[in-house]
Design an enzyme around this catalytic site. Structure first.
Site, PDB file in Angstrom:
ATOM      1  N   THR A  27       0.874  -1.176   0.000  1.00 48.74           N
ATOM      2  CA  THR A  27       0.000   0.000   0.000  1.00 48.74           C
ATOM      3  C   THR A  27       0.909   1.224   0.000  1.00 48.74           C
ATOM      4  O   THR A  27       2.120   1.105   0.191  1.00 48.74           O
ATOM      5  CB  THR A  27      -0.886   0.051   1.261  1.00 48.74           C
ATOM      6  OG1 THR A  27      -0.053   0.224   2.421  1.00 48.74           O
ATOM      7  CG2 THR A  27      -1.713  -1.214   1.418  1.00 48.74           C
ATOM      8  N   ALA A  58       3.084  -1.247   4.847  1.00 50.29           N
ATOM      9  CA  ALA A  58       2.315  -0.105   5.369  1.00 50.29           C
ATOM     10  C   ALA A  58       3.298   1.044   5.533  1.00 50.29           C
ATOM     11  O   ALA A  58       4.329   0.887   6.196  1.00 50.29           O
ATOM     12  CB  ALA A  58       1.689  -0.482   6.702  1.00 50.29           C
ATOM     13  N   VAL A  84       7.321  -2.310   7.234  1.00 48.54           N
ATOM     14  CA  VAL A  84       7.223  -0.852   7.319  1.00 48.54           C
ATOM     15  C   VAL A  84       7.850  -0.233   6.074  1.00 48.54           C
ATOM     16  O   VAL A  84       9.021  -0.464   5.759  1.00 48.54           O
ATOM     17  CB  VAL A  84       7.918  -0.330   8.589  1.00 48.54           C
ATOM     18  CG1 VAL A  84       7.873   1.193   8.623  1.00 48.54           C
ATOM     19  CG2 VAL A  84       7.272  -0.931   9.831  1.00 48.54           C
ATOM     20  N   LYS A  85       7.026   0.530   5.368  1.00 49.67           N
ATOM     21  CA  LYS A  85       7.484   1.149   4.124  1.00 49.67           C
ATOM     22  C   LYS A  85       7.997   2.560   4.440  1.00 49.67           C
ATOM     23  O   LYS A  85       7.324   3.341   5.134  1.00 49.67           O
ATOM     24  CB  LYS A  85       6.298   1.197   3.163  1.00 49.67           C
ATOM     25  CG  LYS A  85       6.685   1.219   1.709  1.00 49.67           C
ATOM     26  CD  LYS A  85       5.428   0.993   0.884  1.00 49.67           C
ATOM     27  CE  LYS A  85       5.698   1.071  -0.581  1.00 49.67           C
ATOM     28  NZ  LYS A  85       4.461   1.058  -1.361  1.00 49.67           N
ATOM     29  N   ILE A  86       9.165   2.859   3.902  1.00 46.96           N
ATOM     30  CA  ILE A  86       9.849   4.115   4.255  1.00 46.96           C
ATOM     31  C   ILE A  86      10.361   4.770   2.976  1.00 46.96           C
ATOM     32  O   ILE A  86      10.967   4.093   2.140  1.00 46.96           O
ATOM     33  CB  ILE A  86      11.064   3.812   5.168  1.00 46.96           C
ATOM     34  CG1 ILE A  86      10.638   2.992   6.391  1.00 46.96           C
ATOM     35  CG2 ILE A  86      11.772   5.071   5.591  1.00 46.96           C
ATOM     36  CD1 ILE A  86      11.814   2.490   7.210  1.00 46.96           C
TER      37      ILE A  86
END
Ligand code: E4P
Length: 218
Positions: A27, A58, A84-86
């Site tokens: 996402t 996310a 965890v998307k960064i």
């Protein structure tokens, strides 16, 4: 290659997961904004995590390292399959390093060059997301970036998985697989394009019509 669905739409995720077509979900804030409405975003992430047996990316929405780390920790606590998307910024790479040190999986996103991908790998990213479609959009060669990253990661033994992103059509999927991308994420439209072929439809129509001439049930 692992196939991820690039959407926050629960109906689409459930449909694809039930059919066994996907290995995970990605996402981003834009995809969340499209469907979340009044819902608490963390509730939506939770439902997505329950709907698919695989990683769910996310994304943090802070821009400074400390807040990114705090958001990342909160997201990681939601479910075991959260990644965890960064974003690929200096603060993002600092946050990536910190979260990786805590054993939290990360997906470094908005990658548009090979050097960026190397820095993300050095920061310990679990996944790197190069956006091939957006590079093609500005008359670049998106798939060339995937080849370069593959070769550079292999040359130096980086374990970061290449997650080909911003896939726009089935040819991107085939090319990514030929290059050896570890994962690819695509919108539902492209996923179902992978399934379809006009000769399959035509052949099936002919089989059904011929069977009908028998006038028998099976
Ligand atoms: C990937 O992580 C992104 O969410 C996505 O693939 C971007 O795709 P787009 O360029 O079609 O928005």
């Amino acid at each position: 290659m692992k196939i991820f669905l690039d959407t926050a739409d629960l109906n689409e995720i459930r449909r694809a997961a039930d059919a066994g077509l996907i290995d995970g979900v990605t996402t981003n804030p834009s995809l969340m904004a499209k469907v979340a409405g009044d819902r608490d975003p963390t509730d939506l992430f939770l439902d997505i995590c329950k709907a698919v047996d695989g990683p769910v990316s996310a994304e943090v929405v802070a821009l400074d390292k400390d807040t990114m780390v705090a958001e990342g920790r909160r997201l990681a606590e939601l479910a075991d399959n959260i990644v965890v998307k960064i974003p690929l910024t200096e603060d993002g790479l600092r946050a990536c390093r910190a979260l990786t040190a805590e054993g939290i999986r990360t997906n470094v996103t908005l990658c548009f060059s090979a050097p960026q991908a190397v820095l993300a790998a050095k920061a310990g990213a679990s996944y790197i997301s190069p956006f091939v479609g957006r590079i093609d959009d500005i008359s670049g060669e998106g798939m060339q970036l995937i080849s370069q990253i593959r070769q550079m990661y292999d040359n130096y033994g980086f374990g970061t998985e290449i997650l080909t992103a911003s896939i726009r059509h089935p040819a991107h999927v085939v090319e990514a697989m030929l290059i050896g991308s570890d994962c690819g994420t695509m919108p539902p439209k492209v996923l179902y394009q992978l399934l379809k072929h006009p000769l399959t439809d035509k052949g099936l129509d002919a089989f059904m019509a011929d069977w009908k001439t028998l006038g028998k049930d099976l």
